[in-house]
Design a protein around this motif. Structure first.
Motif, PDB file in Angstrom:
ATOM      1  N   PRO A 109       0.836  -1.205   0.000  1.00 14.88           N
ATOM      2  CA  PRO A 109       0.000   0.000   0.000  1.00 14.88           C
ATOM      3  C   PRO A 109       0.865   1.248   0.000  1.00 14.88           C
ATOM      4  CG  PRO A 109      -0.423  -1.380   1.932  1.00 14.88           C
ATOM      5  CD  PRO A 109       0.540  -2.122   1.089  1.00 14.88           C
ATOM      6  N   ASP A 110       0.501   2.208  -0.863  1.00 11.36           N
ATOM      7  CA  ASP A 110       1.259   3.454  -0.966  1.00 11.36           C
ATOM      8  C   ASP A 110       2.717   3.198  -1.264  1.00 11.36           C
ATOM      9  OD1 ASP A 110      -0.606   4.609   1.849  1.00 11.36           O
ATOM     10  OD2 ASP A 110      -1.028   4.895  -0.281  1.00 11.36           O
ATOM     11  N   PHE A 111       2.967   2.296  -2.181  1.00  8.01           N
ATOM     12  CA  PHE A 111       4.345   1.956  -2.481  1.00  8.01           C
ATOM     13  C   PHE A 111       5.139   3.165  -2.929  1.00  8.01           C
ATOM     14  CE2 PHE A 111       7.917  -0.431  -3.615  1.00  8.01           C
ATOM     15  CZ  PHE A 111       8.378   0.019  -4.845  1.00  8.01           C
ATOM     16  N   GLY A 112       4.533   3.952  -3.834  1.00 10.19           N
ATOM     17  CA  GLY A 112       5.259   5.109  -4.350  1.00 10.19           C
ATOM     18  C   GLY A 112       5.661   6.054  -3.237  1.00 10.19           C
ATOM     19  N   LEU A 113       4.736   6.274  -2.304  1.00 10.67           N
ATOM     20  CA  LEU A 113       5.008   7.178  -1.199  1.00 10.67           C
ATOM     21  C   LEU A 113       6.127   6.649  -0.327  1.00 10.67           C
ATOM     22  CD1 LEU A 113       4.109   9.693   0.345  1.00 10.67           C
ATOM     23  CD2 LEU A 113       2.527   8.248   1.622  1.00 10.67           C
ATOM     24  N   LYS A 114       6.051   5.354  -0.012  1.00 11.68           N
ATOM     25  CA  LYS A 114       7.078   4.783   0.858  1.00 11.68           C
ATOM     26  C   LYS A 114       8.439   4.832   0.177  1.00 11.68           C
ATOM     27  CE  LYS A 114       4.364   1.712   3.796  1.00 11.68           C
ATOM     28  NZ  LYS A 114       2.993   2.017   3.411  1.00 11.68           N
ATOM     29  N   PHE A 115       8.430   4.576  -1.121  1.00 12.58           N
ATOM     30  CA  PHE A 115       9.694   4.566  -1.830  1.00 12.58           C
ATOM     31  C   PHE A 115      10.311   5.953  -1.848  1.00 12.58           C
ATOM     32  CE2 PHE A 115      12.812   2.596  -4.242  1.00 12.58           C
ATOM     33  CZ  PHE A 115      13.107   3.322  -5.373  1.00 12.58           C
ATOM     34  N   THR A 116       9.487   6.973  -2.117  1.00 17.08           N
ATOM     35  CA  THR A 116      10.019   8.335  -2.124  1.00 17.08           C
ATOM     36  C   THR A 116      10.523   8.699  -0.739  1.00 17.08           C
ATOM     37  OG1 THR A 116       7.826   8.733  -2.975  1.00 17.08           O
ATOM     38  CG2 THR A 116       9.491  10.342  -3.524  1.00 17.08           C
ATOM     39  N   ASN A 117       9.760   8.340   0.273  1.00 16.54           N
ATOM     40  CA  ASN A 117      10.221   8.608   1.640  1.00 16.54           C
ATOM     41  C   ASN A 117      11.594   8.005   1.874  1.00 16.54           C
ATOM     42  OD1 ASN A 117       7.963  10.009   2.391  1.00 16.54           O
ATOM     43  ND2 ASN A 117       6.969   8.291   3.409  1.00 16.54           N
ATOM     44  N   THR A 118      11.731   6.750   1.421  1.00 14.62           N
ATOM     45  CA  THR A 118      13.016   6.070   1.629  1.00 14.62           C
ATOM     46  C   THR A 118      14.148   6.852   0.970  1.00 14.62           C
ATOM     47  OG1 THR A 118      11.780   4.011   1.422  1.00 14.62           O
ATOM     48  CG2 THR A 118      14.169   3.845   1.469  1.00 14.62           C
ATOM     49  N   LEU A 119      13.929   7.227  -0.287  1.00  9.54           N
ATOM     50  CA  LEU A 119      15.004   7.906  -1.009  1.00  9.54           C
ATOM     51  C   LEU A 119      15.308   9.278  -0.438  1.00  9.54           C
ATOM     52  CD1 LEU A 119      14.457   7.064  -4.761  1.00  9.54           C
ATOM     53  CD2 LEU A 119      16.142   6.174  -3.176  1.00  9.54           C
ATOM     54  N   VAL A 120      14.254  10.019  -0.126  1.00  5.42           N
ATOM     55  CA  VAL A 120      14.484  11.373   0.398  1.00  5.42           C
ATOM     56  C   VAL A 120      15.237  11.310   1.721  1.00  5.42           C
ATOM     57  CG1 VAL A 120      13.346  13.408   1.349  1.00  5.42           C
ATOM     58  CG2 VAL A 120      12.541  12.423  -0.787  1.00  5.42           C
ATOM     59  N   ILE A 121      14.770  10.432   2.588  1.00  7.24           N
ATOM     60  CA  ILE A 121      15.446  10.315   3.879  1.00  7.24           C
ATOM     61  C   ILE A 121      16.885   9.836   3.693  1.00  7.24           C
ATOM     62  CG2 ILE A 121      15.506   8.956   6.004  1.00  7.24           C
ATOM     63  CD1 ILE A 121      12.552   9.200   6.214  1.00  7.24           C
ATOM     64  N   GLY A 122      17.056   8.831   2.841  1.00  5.95           N
ATOM     65  CA  GLY A 122      18.406   8.309   2.616  1.00  5.95           C
ATOM     66  C   GLY A 122      19.336   9.373   2.065  1.00  5.95           C
TER      67      GLY A 122
ATOM     68  N   TYR B 138      23.758   3.674   1.214  1.00  6.32           N
ATOM     69  CA  TYR B 138      22.823   3.942   2.297  1.00  6.32           C
ATOM     70  C   TYR B 138      21.705   4.877   1.885  1.00  6.32           C
ATOM     71  CZ  TYR B 138      26.263   1.569   5.128  1.00  6.32           C
ATOM     72  OH  TYR B 138      27.126   0.632   5.631  1.00  6.32           O
ATOM     73  N   ILE B 139      21.792   5.390   0.669  1.00  8.15           N
ATOM     74  CA  ILE B 139      20.659   6.185   0.189  1.00  8.15           C
ATOM     75  C   ILE B 139      19.471   5.260  -0.053  1.00  8.15           C
ATOM     76  CG2 ILE B 139      19.812   7.594  -1.718  1.00  8.15           C
ATOM     77  CD1 ILE B 139      22.576   8.673  -2.068  1.00  8.15           C
ATOM     78  N   VAL B 140      19.774   4.069  -0.515  1.00  8.50           N
ATOM     79  CA  VAL B 140      18.699   3.116  -0.780  1.00  8.50           C
ATOM     80  C   VAL B 140      18.522   2.149   0.388  1.00  8.50           C
ATOM     81  CG1 VAL B 140      17.970   1.264  -2.291  1.00  8.50           C
ATOM     82  CG2 VAL B 140      19.064   3.252  -3.242  1.00  8.50           C
ATOM     83  N   ASN B 141      19.663   1.697   0.934  1.00 14.15           N
ATOM     84  CA  ASN B 141      19.608   0.747   2.055  1.00 14.15           C
ATOM     85  C   ASN B 141      19.463   1.473   3.378  1.00 14.15           C
ATOM     86  OD1 ASN B 141      19.839  -1.620   0.659  1.00 14.15           O
ATOM     87  ND2 ASN B 141      22.067  -1.681   0.729  1.00 14.15           N
ATOM     88  N   VAL B 142      18.380   2.219   3.541  1.00 13.82           N
ATOM     89  CA  VAL B 142      18.180   2.910   4.811  1.00 13.82           C
ATOM     90  C   VAL B 142      17.841   1.875   5.870  1.00 13.82           C
ATOM     91  CG1 VAL B 142      16.845   4.672   5.991  1.00 13.82           C
ATOM     92  CG2 VAL B 142      17.267   4.874   3.554  1.00 13.82           C
ATOM     93  N   GLY B 143      18.539   1.932   6.993  1.00 12.78           N
ATOM     94  CA  GLY B 143      18.259   0.963   8.036  1.00 12.78           C
ATOM     95  C   GLY B 143      17.016   1.342   8.818  1.00 12.78           C
ATOM     96  N   PRO B 144      16.245   0.343   9.254  1.00 13.39           N
ATOM     97  CA  PRO B 144      15.006   0.693   9.955  1.00 13.39           C
ATOM     98  C   PRO B 144      15.205   1.121  11.399  1.00 13.39           C
ATOM     99  CG  PRO B 144      15.215  -1.698   9.766  1.00 13.39           C
ATOM    100  CD  PRO B 144      16.380  -1.107   9.045  1.00 13.39           C
TER     101      PRO B 144
END
Lengths: 325, 512, 298
Positions: free
Chosen positions: A88-101, A251-257
């Motif tokens: 659910p909301d894959f696009g949103l989660k993915f952008t969040n991941t990249l922006v944060i990373g 680590y831009i993509v591999n953001v640790g949880p």
């Protein structure tokens, strides 16, 4: 040079195996030195990687335990990878991941660089050493503790709001932790707090390697501090900068949880939920290892492509052909 | 070293094959519990000694020092399945059963060999939590119901200051909160993120508004269908009410991000006057359904009647704990919280299982119950005239051993050092606990014992969507009308399919 | 490091002031959370209940009860401490040796397979297959329930190797070449020439590695079972978890004699990080000395 007897003497002969054995024996000491690490890497890092095969299977304990479970589980091809996009909301989660990373790496890198340079230019020895030591403290504590400390400070009656109340009396307390707009800055800045000192130490160590005589000669030639900075200091650590940037690129993509989980709460899912934290929650709940591994593999492949690309770019444009390898 | 261990293991196995004689034989079995049970491991406790002397069992402990079960999963995946495991989540246990990791106990527990145990596992109200698909895969933790209920707790001193009597309905409750706020307490009502807004629902249940939330499924007898209370109009009203509370400053601004400790600190230091939390002390006396049922039914465990728990009158508790006066508690706990499951290898090992079942049977006798009931009031502690906890001579005087053995069987036990009265706090305060009754017809929620495939897959996603919207509404970040967006999302996720499946499962389970 | 003489221009003076201010702010920002942790661990419980907002320990009302509480579990404290020290010292030493002897050859561009090997070492960094495969591998290599399970799988990590390679590449090759012309073997070159020059990278790597070994928790959870092999982090994690159960929280707050879980956690942080901080601060002196000497010589 010792002449080595036998067919594999002349490297000019075509043939991969002959070239290989020549190379190995010619530099045998050096290759022997590398051997222990290679073996360790093979066993403890490559062997576990074989496990990613379960992302192409429907792995479950029902098919057996231990290695048999992996062997006996049925193959399903890319089924779990397709499920990635049904998050659910894959696009949103993915952008969040990249922006944060991306934000994290920029802050870590530039913060560390700035810190190292400032330290290098600080003439007062006490301040320099004290700050050097102190900036490494945050690196030494885990996110569980750091998260607790920072969330404590960001509560409505916490330190930050107390300061705000003092500076702007009458203003209502800011909900740092519940407002989605603050989440990303909080994550990025606290990461900077934790790792800036480490990055700084890395850069500072290479700054120390610069030959002081360069500065002496250039000041004799009339260069100002600023000129020296631009033309001696910066170029000398350029290779370190490139290597560190490449190392941290993944680590831009591999953001640790771990860190995000400390601050994540349902109020901020819209800006804060990243793919790894989502996977973490799902995996804890259901133990769907095949799917979780598929997600991890996709992330890793993406990171891999990025790094390969960046590395070849770096080697192309740098005069020393600096790269990770 | 490793070689020697193999020899020892082989020797141990060989010994096990020899018929068991009077002398203490050592049967090793490894047991694993996630450490949220507060178990502080020791190699051998006096209680282990007692068990060994009596049964010839060596309890080899293998604790999992983690509050999650990742290590247990890794162990299972690699084939090192421990003999005994304590699993809280029914779905997790069922998955282990269908993956053939744990074994079927049905042929082993027979009426003539283990009467007490048999009565326990065939009891129709416990059965759904320990059996699935006709297979009995676990033994219930014999001390369930020594859990802690969630109750609303208020500061009597602060309430006395504003001289309002205890509210009896929602309207009175609201004005009560407002009066407390006016008196200067920063947050009349505090809560914590551990149980999110679901905790707040109990506040309202206390005053007659039945809002069951947190994704509980119930049975609507009139419409003959299952439903999830997160979808009801009642829930919308509750959210709007909570939102208003927060906007008026009557609800702790940090309720959705703080943890229990912070919440407690606020309550204890007088920053908040009302909180939602556990009532340990009361539960120890009154909440122990086992003890209650024993008192009712005597030693014949087959006469246990969980409904009697629901029907009993509200007792007065002035005599238990002077600081607790009227007590009400939320009763929505599943009867079987943790269950013991056994690996297929262990189940196949006749000698081992015989010993284990013997131990389990013994724990249901009076003597065994007392030994296992370590950590229960009346068994090894009581409250003295000042209302403070004092130890009774129990099975052993080693408190840590008590905890150790107790945690063989249940979650949670009193701390070690509760002997001195509080001297550090500025003024001792009175904790009053208010009890309320559960208005729903079902004693516990469906989804703790019925299985719906869609729900099993999607529950986490439902929860996320729901929490994001509900939290936002309460905290003022979203309008109340977003509740409609939630209804839409739930339908899109598969709510209707879940309704169908739960309805069918309930009907099937209640055919007789 | 004083580069030359006194500040000569006004601009330099302003820069110095600015620099001091910025560094001080950074330094304070880094250390204040620690003093906060220390303050909570030493706080009186009454104080704590009222407000968690303390930045510095109050020297007038120091409360050592929580420390006493933790250390009173004497038999379960010394052994874990020793185990952690063992893992850290042995791990850092082995790791450092391995990284250096691996990075040196790989930094030599004449080595035909240096680049592929570096790629080979780096690749696993990107892929994290999860806990089950790690558990399986550690188990099948026989390290289960041993302190070596915390050391061996983390040896020779790519991060350290790549940093070291980068460092070695920055060393001027003439020194080594001239030595080898004079007939020195690799061993002599490394011990006499390269190592003394490598103090900066050795110091950096030592910090990275020792902190990482000292702070190992998750691996300890996975691989260590018997109590005699518990590490400090594991023991204190257990302690905090134990006292964060509902019963404990309620008891702590309503009866007040047991330390609050919050305090226990903060004290555990101090107890686990203080040794490594002290070690670091202590070794600082020697590292700095080594670095400046090397730099001057170079």
């Amino acid at each position: 040079m010792k002449k080595l007897p036998g067919l594999w003497y002349d490297p000019k002969h075509k043939g991969f195996w002959r070239g290989l054995s020549f190379e190995l024996s010619h530099n045998r000491v050096l290759y022997l030195m590398v051997l222990p690490a290679v073996l360790l890497t093979l066993v403890y890092r490559y062997l576990p990687m074989l496990f990613v095969v379960i992302s192409f299977q429907d792995y479950s304990f029902a098919h057996g335990l231990g290695i048999m479970g992996i062997i006996n589980s049925p193959f399903v091809g890319f089924k779990h990878f397709a499920e990635l996009f049904t998050i659910p909301d894959f696009g949103l989660k993915f952008t969040n991941t990249l922006v944060i990373g991306l934000g994290k790496q920029i802050i870590n890198f530039s913060g560390g660089l700035m810190l190292a340079l400032l330290l290098y230019e600080m003439s007062n020895r006490f301040l320099r050493n004290a700050v050097r030591v102190v900036t490494l403290f945050p690196y030494m504590i885990s996110w569980a503790v750091a998260g607790a400390i920072f969330s404590g400070m960001m509560q409505s009656n916490g330190l930050f709001n107390a300061v705000i109340a003092r500076l702007a009396p009458g203003a209502s307390a800011v909900g740092f932790l519940i407002d989605p707009r603050y989440f990303k800055p909080i994550i990025i800045l606290t990461e900077g707090w934790k790792y800036m000192g480490l990055m700084g130490a890395l850069f500072y160590a290479s700054l120390l390697g610069i030959d002081i005589t360069l500065y002496e000669f250039s000041s004799v030639d009339g260069a100002s501090r600023w000129d020296q900075f631009l033309h001696i200091t910066l170029p000398s650590i350029r290779t370190t900068m490139i290597v560190v940037a490449l190392l941290n690129l993944q680590y831009i993509v591999n953001v640790g949880p771990d860190q995000v989980l400390m601050f994540l709460n349902p109020n901020v899912y819209s800006t804060g939920d990243i793919i790894p934290t989502y996977v973490y929650r799902q995996a804890i709940f259901f133990g769907n290892y095949s799917w979780a591994t598929a997600v991890g593999l996709s992330q890793s492949v993406l990171a891999f492509i990025m790094v390969i690309f960046a590395n070849s770019l770096a080697r192309k444009f740098d005069e020393n052909r600096t790269g990770l390898w | 070293m490793k070689f020697a261990r193999i020899i020892l293991l082989v020797a141990a196995l060989v010994i096990c094959l020899v018929p068991i004689s009077q002398a203490a034989k050592s049967i090793e079995f490894s047991r694993v519990f996630p450490v949220s049970s507060g178990y502080f491991p020791q190699e051998v406790t006096p209680v282990d000694q007692m068990v060994e002397n009596k049964f010839g069992l060596t309890l080899k402990k293998l604790t999992v020092p983690a509050t999650d079960t990742t290590k247990l999963q890794a162990m299972i995946a690699s084939g090192d399945v421990p003999d005994i495991m304590l699993i809280g989540e029914l779905n997790q246990a069922i998955k282990l059963l269908s993956d053939k990791v744990i074994g079927d106990l049905t042929p082993l527990i027979t009426k003539d060999k283990y009467p007490l145990l048999y009565a326990r596992v065939t009891n129709k109200d416990y059965r759904p939590f320990i059996a699935y698909g006709g297979k009995l895969f676990s033994i219930p933790n014999p001390n369930f119901y020594t859990q802690f209920p969630h109750v609303p707790i208020y500061r009597k001193d602060i309430a006395d200051d504003i001289a309002l009597k205890l509210p009896t309905n929602l309207a009175e409750f609201s004005s009560w909160l407002a009066a407390i706020k006016k008196s200067g307490v920063k947050y009349p009502l505090t809560c914590c993120n551990g149980f999110n807004y679901g905790n707040l629902r109990m506040v309202f249940n206390a005053f007659g508004v039945a809002i069951d939330t947190n994704g509980l499924w119930h049975w609507n007898d009139a419409k003959k269908t299952a439903y999830c209370d997160d979808m009801t109009e009642n829930m919308r009203k509750a959210l709007a009410y909570l939102r208003q509370l927060k906007a008026d400053g009557l609800l702790d601004a940090d309720w959705s991000t703080q943890n229990e400790e912070v919440m407690f600190n606020k309550f204890v230091s007088g920053q908040a006057a009302f909180m939602q939390s556990w009532s340990v002390a009361w539960w120890r006396k009154e909440g122990n359904i086992e003890q209650y049922q024993r008192e009712q039914a005597g030693e014949d465990v087959s006469k246990f009647d969980p409904d009697a728990w629901n029907r009993r009158p509200v007792p007065s508790h002035v005599d238990i704990f002077p600081r607790l006066k009227e007590i009400k508690a939320y009763q929505g706990w599943a009867p079987v919280w943790d269950r013991f499951v056994f690996s297929t290898k262990c189940v196949a090992d006749k000698a081992k299982m015989a010993k284990i079942l013997e131990l389990a049977e013994w724990s249901l006798t009076k003597e065994g119950y007392i030994a296992v009931g370590i950590g229960q009031e009346g068994v090894d502690f009581k409250f003295n005239e000042k209302g403070y906890l004092t130890w009774l001579p129990g099975v052993t005087s080693d408190t840590r051993a008590r905890k150790g053995f107790a945690n063989l069987y249940y979650f949670g036990s009193p701390g070690d050092d509760q002997l001195e009265p509080p001297g550090d706090l500025d003024k001792p305060f009175d904790m009053k606990i208010r009890r309320y009754s559960h208005e729903q017809p079902l004693f516990f929620d469906i989804n703790s014992y019925l299985v719906s495939k869609t729900w099993a897959e999607k529950a986490a996603q439902f929860a996320e969507k729901r929490d994001g919207i509900f939290y936002g509404i309460i905290n003022g970040m979203r309008p109340v009308s977003d509740f409609d967006a939630w209804l839409k999302d739930a339908k899109a996720l598969g709510y209707d399919a879940c309704v169908k499946e739960f309805t069918a499962a309930y009907k099937a389970a209640n055919k007789k | 490091m004083k580069l030359f003489g006194k500040r000569k221009t006004v601009g330099e003076f302003y820069f110095f002031i600015l620099n001091t201010v910025i560094l001080s702010i950074i330094g304070l920002a880094m250390i204040l959370p620690f003093t906060h942790v220390l303050a909570i661990s030493l706080a009186n419980q009454v104080q704590l209940a009222h407000s968690q907002l303390i930045l510095f320990p109050n020297p007038l009302h120091l409360n050592f009860k929580v420390y006493a509480f933790i250390f009173s579990r004497g038999e379960t404290f010394l052994r874990p401490f020793y185990n952690t020290v063992f893992v850290t010292v042995v791990g850092t030493f082995l790791d450092l040796v391995l990284v250096l002897i691996t990075a040196y050859p790989l930094s030599k561009s004449k080595l035909k397979y240096a680049r592929p090997l570096l790629l080979f070492m780096f690749l696993p960094m990107l892929f994290n297959p999860g806990i089950i495969p790690r558990y399986l591998v550690v188990r099948s290599t026989g390290l289960m329930d041993s302190l070596w399970a915390l050391i061996v799988p983390s040896l020779a990590g790519a991060y350290g190797i790549l940093l070291a390679v980068n460092f070695f590449r920055s060393l001027p090759p003439e020194i080594e070449e001239s030595a080898m012309m004079d007939g020195a073997g690799y061993l002599t070159v490394i011990t006499r020439i390269v190592l003394p020059l490598s103090k900066p990278i050795m110091a950096t790597l030592a910090i990275l590695m020792s902190v990482s070994y000292w702070n190992i928790l998750f691996d300890a959870v996975l691989f260590v079972s018997s109590q005699s092999r518990w590490t400090l982090q594991l023991m204190l994690y257990q302690l905090v978890a134990q006292f964060a159960t509902p019963a404990a929280i309620i008891n702590a707050n309503s009866i007040g004699s047991m330390p609050a879980p919050e305090q226990i956690r903060m004290t555990a942080v101090i107890v686990t990080t203080l040794p490594i901080l002290v070690l670091y601060a202590f070794c600082q002196k020697y590292l700095v000395r080594g670095i400046t000497v090397a730099a001057v010589k170079g």
